[in-house]
Design an enzyme around this catalytic site. Structure first.
Site, PDB file in Angstrom:
ATOM      1  N   GLN B 126      -2.290 -13.077 -10.749  1.00 31.67           N
ATOM      2  CA  GLN B 126      -1.872 -12.734  -9.392  1.00 31.67           C
ATOM      3  C   GLN B 126      -2.886 -13.259  -8.382  1.00 31.67           C
ATOM      4  O   GLN B 126      -4.014 -12.780  -8.320  1.00 31.67           O
ATOM      5  CB  GLN B 126      -1.769 -11.208  -9.270  1.00 31.67           C
ATOM      6  CG  GLN B 126      -1.372 -10.730  -7.879  1.00 31.67           C
ATOM      7  CD  GLN B 126      -1.209  -9.215  -7.828  1.00 31.67           C
ATOM      8  OE1 GLN B 126      -1.809  -8.494  -8.619  1.00 31.67           O
ATOM      9  NE2 GLN B 126      -0.403  -8.733  -6.895  1.00 31.67           N
ATOM     10  N   TYR B 128      -3.566 -12.998  -5.019  1.00 37.59           N
ATOM     11  CA  TYR B 128      -3.385 -12.329  -3.733  1.00 37.59           C
ATOM     12  C   TYR B 128      -4.711 -12.237  -2.977  1.00 37.59           C
ATOM     13  O   TYR B 128      -4.913 -12.862  -1.957  1.00 37.59           O
ATOM     14  CB  TYR B 128      -2.817 -10.915  -3.937  1.00 37.59           C
ATOM     15  CG  TYR B 128      -1.302 -10.824  -3.911  1.00 37.59           C
ATOM     16  CD1 TYR B 128      -0.512 -11.864  -4.383  1.00 37.59           C
ATOM     17  CD2 TYR B 128      -0.662  -9.691  -3.423  1.00 37.59           C
ATOM     18  CE1 TYR B 128       0.875 -11.775  -4.367  1.00 37.59           C
ATOM     19  CE2 TYR B 128       0.721  -9.588  -3.399  1.00 37.59           C
ATOM     20  CZ  TYR B 128       1.489 -10.627  -3.875  1.00 37.59           C
ATOM     21  OH  TYR B 128       2.845 -10.517  -3.842  1.00 37.59           O
ATOM     22  N   SER B 129      -5.630 -11.390  -3.496  1.00 35.57           N
ATOM     23  CA  SER B 129      -6.873 -11.095  -2.780  1.00 35.57           C
ATOM     24  C   SER B 129      -7.738 -12.332  -2.630  1.00 35.57           C
ATOM     25  O   SER B 129      -7.701 -13.249  -3.452  1.00 35.57           O
ATOM     26  CB  SER B 129      -7.679 -10.032  -3.532  1.00 35.57           C
ATOM     27  OG  SER B 129      -6.987  -8.822  -3.544  1.00 35.57           O
ATOM     28  N   GLU B 244       4.775  -2.578  -7.296  1.00 35.26           N
ATOM     29  CA  GLU B 244       3.508  -2.280  -7.962  1.00 35.26           C
ATOM     30  C   GLU B 244       3.149  -0.810  -7.788  1.00 35.26           C
ATOM     31  O   GLU B 244       2.675  -0.162  -8.705  1.00 35.26           O
ATOM     32  CB  GLU B 244       2.409  -3.181  -7.375  1.00 35.26           C
ATOM     33  CG  GLU B 244       1.022  -2.926  -7.942  1.00 35.26           C
ATOM     34  CD  GLU B 244      -0.031  -3.893  -7.379  1.00 35.26           C
ATOM     35  OE1 GLU B 244       0.347  -4.859  -6.692  1.00 35.26           O
ATOM     36  OE2 GLU B 244      -1.213  -3.665  -7.641  1.00 35.26           O
ATOM     37  N   SER B 374      -6.202   0.236  -1.265  1.00 36.25           N
ATOM     38  CA  SER B 374      -7.171   1.298  -1.551  1.00 36.25           C
ATOM     39  C   SER B 374      -6.626   2.661  -1.138  1.00 36.25           C
ATOM     40  O   SER B 374      -5.642   2.757  -0.389  1.00 36.25           O
ATOM     41  CB  SER B 374      -8.475   1.024  -0.794  1.00 36.25           C
ATOM     42  OG  SER B 374      -8.255   1.201   0.591  1.00 36.25           O
TER      43      SER B 374
END
Lengths: 380, 389
Positions: B126, B128-129, B244, B374
């Site tokens: 993945q 993403y970040s 998710e 978070s």
């Protein structure tokens, strides 16, 4: 413990017409007749509740919810009274709904003889008879399974403390050791005005009335004679009903406090902006929201467990009660804090909800009591 | 409908229990139930074992090889496996990119990419970040510049789980600069064997290699590997994030962990530990009630929009507290930590066989309140979207 019923009942729940109608009736009545302002007069009246509201409840059929249809009731199960208990919390109702309509009515239905029922039920339905449950003897906020009061040769001896609405009840249902029947825990009906009954009335923190009672040879009537421990079992069931009913009341308190506090966060300005624009307060408000969702779900599970009479119900009910007690105290404290100085005044409803939270968190077993009960290891 | 849905979910529950008893590779179950690390081969065998029953993609529609599970069946599936101490269901293909492809992808993309996800033959990562785009994902800076039939991709992805094993990475890239940061993002599928892709391991505090930095330097990606329209990437990213979070309550895993803690506490005469467990147990039952209530609300369409965030916050914080209490209950075995023993070859230096794995998992799970939005972001979401603050 399986939560299968959650889905079943939730899927079918919306169709429970009686509950929906009841909810609508309660909302309409309390909106018109039971505002915080209208409630002041009731708080200061002789019985510490509104006689007018009580007779209105009778006319609306709320007092007969649990009664069989041939007594003019709706034959609702204990859990169907949830909307009523929610309103007791949401509107801070002062009338003896928990004590008389739910708990004592339940005991009468479970244990009274045919002739007792025919005498008592119509008077419960029309509101002319108010019952109070006299069970607690010690200061510890539990749900005792034994007591020191004694019944000998037709009369009662002993003391009860903090009997909810004991100040205004017409009759008490009193738990005592039946010495004539081997000392087993039994229930007795006692007239409030009977010779040998002494009553020290006082207000609770939330303004409702209570009383300490002493019985010195007061005449008492047994319920239907039964073998085994029918009275003790009925009382244990009644304590579970109380725990679940108090969860609904707590949910009502939380729902209103959350709405009130959220609104205040949006309108109260300090330093030139709404206080709710501060993330520190937003996250605390979110915690209150999450607790509301959890209390709702936990309470529904406890209601279903009670209704279905499941084996694991004692654990779910005590869990729900312990969780709910903690949640309602937290929400109430946060509501006061976020309202600032005005939050601690008698003038604002928030402080009344705070005080109710403390009372409802103590009656018939507080958080510690139910947590201990919940925490008994399952597999030992 | 509801009784029927329940019946099928309960039937599935029974089948899963039977699978764990009879068909689960025992070497894998031993390691996962002790929180030891699994290698790629073990994860692939695990995913293929699930798929031998069709379960890895049970929640997919049948036309793409799924079983068309209800929300409830999907929940029960994860609940039961977690409860039995089974490994993590690697989500990148089956839960994340697969549904994006069958919902938004072209016919060619479906044909090319879905079958190897179903059979666990291709491993996905993945993307993403980024170093500058964590909780604020829309701050991502990896660029994709159009060059004929290709994009030229440059940038850096961070916290990329198991990129060291990945054949493909789905990736959010910036294809144009627009007024709002959420605009101008596209969703690309990048072959990890492309020239210009490099993977740098990042060791986490459990001293293991789960996550990576992925560098993309002039990587040529065919335009045909873009899912959805150019600039529509944010909508796909959100679709994926909601998937998710929604199933992330980890109820079964928490039950497994709490039972382990109770077993440790049963050997000790410690009233404070006992009291701590009761509080955790109460939170677990509350989570169970609210999970099932959320499912009921989802199935009757009366959601408030805050449910996924609530479940994520409560589940991740509670799970961390369970593991923290377990490490405390291990006493000195809770501070003995030989990273060489975390892969199952040798017992830990002190304590029961799973002591090392518990300590490791406790450390690794500090990330649970950070990844996937978070705990603070989840609270922001509720404050904004539900409470209107």
């Amino acid at each position: 413990v399986t939560l299968r019923f959650s889905i079943d009942a939730a899927a079918a729940g919306g169709t429970d017409e009686m509950v929906a109608l009841l909810r609508e009736s309660i909302e309409r009545y309390t909106a018109d007749n039971y505002s915080f302002e209208q409630r002041w007069a009731a708080l200061r009246s002789a019985h510490r509740y509104s006689e007018k509201a009580w007779s209105d409840y009778a006319a609306l059929g709320w007092l007969a919810l649990r009664l069989p249809e041939d007594s003019g009731g709706l034959a609702a199960r204990a859990t169907a009274t949830a909307p009523l208990m929610e309103a007791v919390g949401a509107k801070l109702l002062l009338e003896p709904i928990l004590a008389s309509v739910i708990l004592c009515t339940g005991l009468v239905l479970k244990r009274a003889s045919a002739s007792q029922r025919s005498e008592i039920l119509p008077r419960l339905a029309d509101g002319s008879l108010r019952l109070a449950l006299a069970h607690q003897e010690s200061l510890q906020a539990g749900a005792p399974t034994s007591c020191a009061c004694e019944y000998r040769r037709g009369v009662l001896y002993g003391n009860k403390v903090a009997v909810l609405h004991g100040d205004c009840a017409d009759q008490f249902i009193v738990s005592a050791k039946n010495i004539d029947a081997g000392g087993k825990l039994s229930l007795f009906l006692v007239d409030a005005t009977a010779p040998g009954v002494a009553c020290r009335a006082f207000p609770l923190l939330d303004g409702r009335g209570a009383a300490n009672l002493s019985f010195a040879g007061a005449a008492a009537q047994s319920f239907e004679p039964a073998a085994l421990d029918a009275d003790a079992e009925a009382l244990a069931e009644c304590m579970q009903e109380a725990a679940v009913a108090l969860c609904s009341e707590a949910f009502g308190v939380i729902r209103v406090l959350n709405a009130t506090t959220l609104q205040y966060l949006k309108v109260r300005k300090q330093f030139g902006k709404a206080i709710g624009s501060n993330q520190a307060l937003q996250h605390r408000m979110v915690e209150m929201y999450m607790l509301e969702q959890e209390v709702r779900a936990f309470t529904l599970s406890a209601q279903r467990a009670l209704q279905a009479g499941e084996d694991g119900r004692a654990r779910i009910i005590s869990g729900a009660r312990a969780f709910t007690c903690g949640a309602v105290r937290h929400v109430a404290a946060e509501a006061v804090q976020m309202h600032g100085g005005i939050g601690i005044t008698d003038e604002l409803d928030v402080s009344h909800y705070y005080r109710r939270a403390q009372v409802l968190g103590t009656l018939f077993g507080n958080r510690d009591f139910h947590l201990a009960r919940f925490g008994v290891p399952r597999h030992s | 409908m509801s009784a029927d849905v329940w019946q099928r979910a309960e039937q599935l529950r029974g089948e899963i229990r039977e699978f764990v008893r009879t068909s689960m590779p025992s070497d894998i179950l031993r390691k996962s139930s002790q929180h030891l690390t699994l290698n790629k081969d073990e994860y692939v065998r695990w995913m293929q074992a699930l798929q031998s029953r069709g379960w890895a993609v049970g929640h997919w529609p049948s036309e793409y090889g799924g079983l068309g599970w209800s929300t409830l069946e999907r929940f029960v599936f994860e609940d039961e496996l977690g409860r039995a101490g089974c490994p993590w269901i690697i989500p990148f293909g089956v839960k994340y990119v697969g549904p994006v492809i069958y919902t938004f992808g072209s016919e060619a993309q479906k044909e090319r990419f879905l079958p190897p996800i179903v059979t666990a033959q291709e491993w996905w990562a993945q993307g993403y970040s980024e170093p500058g785009a964590g909780s604020d994902l829309s701050g991502l800076r990896t660029t994709a510049i159009r060059d004929g039939d290709h994009y030229i991709v440059n940038g850096q992805k961070a916290w990329t789980t198991y990129a060291q094993w990945a054949d493909w990475m789905f990736c959010l890239v910036r294809t144009s600069r627009e007024e709002r940061p959420q605009q101008g993002i596209s969703f690309l599928l990048i072959d990890m064997r492309s020239t210009g892709v490099s993977v740098q391991p990042v060791r986490t505090m459990d001293m293991c290699h789960h996550v990576n930095e992925v560098w993309l330097q002039n990587v040529r990606v065919p335009v045909a590997n873009r899912v959805g329209a150019e600039g529509d990437g944010w909508a796909l990213a959100r679709f994926l994030l909601v998937n998710e979070r929604t199933y992330g309550s980890g109820l079964g895993e928490s039950k497994f962990a709490l039972e382990r803690l109770e077993a440790l506490a049963a050997k000790q005469n410690n009233a404070a530990l006992r009291a701590r467990i009761v509080e955790l147990d109460l939170r677990l039952l509350a989570l169970e009630c609210v999970s099932y209530q959320t499912l009921a609300d989802m199935m009757t369409g009366v959601e408030t929009g805050g449910e996924a965030s609530l479940l994520k916050v409560r589940a991740s914080e509670m799970y961390q507290d369970i593991l923290e209490a377990t490490v405390d209950a291990l006493g000195y075995a809770g501070i003995a930590f030989d990273a060489e023993t975390l892969h199952g070859e040798a017992p830990p230096p002190l304590g029961p066989d799973d002591a090392g794995g518990i300590v490791r998992y406790h450390l690794y799970n500090r990330a649970a309140t950070i990844y996937g939005g978070s705990a603070e972001i989840q609270r922001n979401i509720i404050a904004k979207s539900v409470l209107g603050l």
